[in-house]
Motif scaffolding. Structure first.
Motif, mmCIF file in Angstrom:
data_model
loop_
_atom_site.group_PDB
_atom_site.id
_atom_site.type_symbol
_atom_site.label_atom_id
_atom_site.label_comp_id
_atom_site.label_asym_id
_atom_site.label_seq_id
_atom_site.Cartn_x
_atom_site.Cartn_y
_atom_site.Cartn_z
ATOM 1 N N ILE A 92 0.838 -1.199 0.000
ATOM 2 C CA ILE A 92 0.000 0.000 0.000
ATOM 3 C C ILE A 92 0.873 1.250 0.000
ATOM 4 C CG2 ILE A 92 -1.759 1.276 1.282
ATOM 5 C CD1 ILE A 92 -2.773 -1.294 0.001
ATOM 6 N N ASN A 93 1.986 1.203 0.724
ATOM 7 C CA ASN A 93 2.868 2.361 0.836
ATOM 8 C C ASN A 93 3.931 2.415 -0.251
ATOM 9 O OD1 ASN A 93 1.588 3.191 3.267
ATOM 10 N ND2 ASN A 93 2.801 1.691 4.403
ATOM 11 N N ASN A 94 4.283 1.279 -0.820
ATOM 12 C CA ASN A 94 5.364 1.248 -1.808
ATOM 13 C C ASN A 94 5.061 0.227 -2.899
ATOM 14 O OD1 ASN A 94 7.794 1.696 -3.097
ATOM 15 N ND2 ASN A 94 8.973 0.402 -1.710
ATOM 16 N N PRO A 95 4.092 0.526 -3.767
ATOM 17 C CA PRO A 95 3.666 -0.467 -4.771
ATOM 18 C C PRO A 95 4.663 -0.673 -5.902
ATOM 19 C CG PRO A 95 2.466 1.573 -5.083
ATOM 20 C CD PRO A 95 3.257 1.741 -3.816
ATOM 21 N N ILE A 96 5.600 0.253 -6.098
ATOM 22 C CA ILE A 96 6.497 0.168 -7.252
ATOM 23 C C ILE A 96 7.344 -1.098 -7.213
ATOM 24 C CG2 ILE A 96 8.467 1.240 -8.418
ATOM 25 C CD1 ILE A 96 7.290 3.947 -7.700
ATOM 26 N N ASN A 97 7.904 -1.433 -6.046
ATOM 27 C CA ASN A 97 8.731 -2.638 -5.944
ATOM 28 C C ASN A 97 7.940 -3.888 -6.301
ATOM 29 O OD1 ASN A 97 10.930 -1.158 -5.142
ATOM 30 N ND2 ASN A 97 10.703 -1.607 -2.959
ATOM 31 N N TYR A 98 6.668 -3.911 -5.955
ATOM 32 C CA TYR A 98 5.822 -5.064 -6.232
ATOM 33 C C TYR A 98 5.574 -5.203 -7.734
ATOM 34 C CZ TYR A 98 5.068 -5.347 -1.227
ATOM 35 O OH TYR A 98 5.259 -5.506 0.124
ATOM 36 N N MET A 99 5.352 -4.074 -8.379
ATOM 37 C CA MET A 99 5.159 -4.111 -9.828
ATOM 38 C C MET A 99 6.440 -4.563 -10.537
ATOM 39 S SD MET A 99 2.024 -3.304 -10.260
ATOM 40 C CE MET A 99 0.714 -2.581 -9.252
ATOM 41 N N GLN A 100 7.576 -4.095 -10.054
ATOM 42 C CA GLN A 100 8.844 -4.460 -10.686
ATOM 43 C C GLN A 100 9.112 -5.958 -10.556
ATOM 44 O OE1 GLN A 100 11.535 -1.747 -8.685
ATOM 45 N NE2 GLN A 100 11.522 -0.325 -10.417
ATOM 46 N N THR A 101 8.884 -6.500 -9.370
ATOM 47 C CA THR A 101 9.142 -7.928 -9.167
ATOM 48 C C THR A 101 8.098 -8.790 -9.857
ATOM 49 O OG1 THR A 101 10.236 -7.535 -7.044
ATOM 50 C CG2 THR A 101 9.386 -9.756 -7.445
#
Length: 324
Positions: A92-101
């Motif tokens: 919720i706070n840092n979605p970018i890393n999730y999209m990258q992985t």
């Protein structure tokens, strides 16, 4: 010797899968590629460090050059993609890393495998995408069971990124005849799980005589599956699953977080009064339960561990591995 590339293998399910698979299949070499995030632990493989059938590579699946190097060098027959940013709350706070992985990383694996496997028309190859029941969303209806044909309806950035990865995998199977299969499992518990997850948090707090916090809106009903039952399901899918298919993995052990906490406390001989209800009780109850008929009927799989037995094994592991 056949070769299997496991991505995210130093995490919870990957660690259990690698150890279980190597013990049961003596004609395989496993290459474990992991970025070593907070939920990964190489101590899980200390006894395998000198094994000629186990190799570790540190790195991200989003690193195109590294993925190409690993696949070119080790020439895996199979790939199982466990790689995931596993704490959905942090998303919720840092979605970018999730999209990258989840999205870019999966795309990188698919494209590299397509290039190298395509040279022999994918003969003898399999790609397993390990996904989650969260892509289906949830329902307040106690009569609804999500099947593989249920339209996906992710309701947060974590599940949206996993759903996007699933769509990518499905598109490669359709467009290129790429030998990919997707699995979607209910929540898994067992040894080696990071303490930030619900079941190990309950166990550790109970062992330390600390209160267990459960959200007020946690009927949050879901199924729980013991990790070795999950691993056996993945092996059935790997060897016998049909390319392009999705297989749900579920146990039938349906309960709320509150009831799971009570069950753990009772197995430890602790009182239920240590459970603290927190949060907003006005939020609607949610439920996510899977129909795994396809896996059970077509691939002859079923769970072997009763939830009490799985929890006893898990509790024992945390007692014996307090330093983890």
């Amino acid at each position: 010797m056949r070769v299997m590339l496991i991505t995210g293998g130093a995490g919870f399910i990957g660690s259990n899968f690698i150890r279980f698979f190597l013990r049961k299949n003596k004609d395989f070499i496993i290459v474990n590629m992991d970025n070593l995030n907070y939920a990964s632990n190489l101590d899980n493989f200390k006894d395998l460090e000198r094994s000629p059938r186990y190799h570790f590579v540190k790195g991200s699946i989003a690193n195109h050059e590294l993925v190409n190097y690993v696949i070119k060098r080790h020439r895996p027959d199979y790939i199982i993609n466990f790689a995931s940013e596993s704490n959905s709350d942090n998303c919720i706070n840092n979605p970018i890393n999730y999209m990258q992985t989840h999205v870019l990383g999966t795309q990188t694996l698919l494209e590299s495998a397509r290039y190298f496997w395509g040279k022999h028309k994918f003969q003898g190859n399999r790609f397993i995408q390990v996904s989650t029941n969260e892509v289906y969303g949830s329902t307040p209806n106690s009569d609804v069971f999500f099947s593989e044909d249920t339209p996906i309806s992710p309701d947060n950035p974590f599940s949206a990124s996993k759903a996007a990865a699933d769509i990518l995998v499905k598109s490669y199977a359709s467009a290129y005849g790429f030998p990919a299969i997707i699995t979607r499992s209910c929540p898994t518990y067992g040894p080696y799980q990071h303490i930030g997850n619900f079941v190990p948090t309950c166990i550790i707090n109970a062992l330390s005589d600390k209160p267990i916090s459960v959200c007020q809106n946690s009927p949050n009903v879901r199924e729980w599956i013991y990790v070795l039952d999950h691993c056996v399901a993945l092996i059935r899918v790997l060897f016998y699953g049909k390319t392009g298919e999705i297989y749900n993995i579920s146990s039938g052990n349906e309960m709320s977080d509150f009831d799971m906490a009570k069950k753990i406390l009772r197995l430890l001989g602790k009182p239920d009064s240590t459970i603290e209800r927190i949060g907003d009780s006005s939020l609607p109850d949610t439920r996510c339960v899977l129909n795994s008929y396809k896996l059970k009927n077509n691939l002859n799989w079923n769970t072997k561990f009763k939830i009490e037995d799985g929890l006893r094994d898990t509790i024992l592991w945390y007692k014996e591995n307090a330093d983890r």
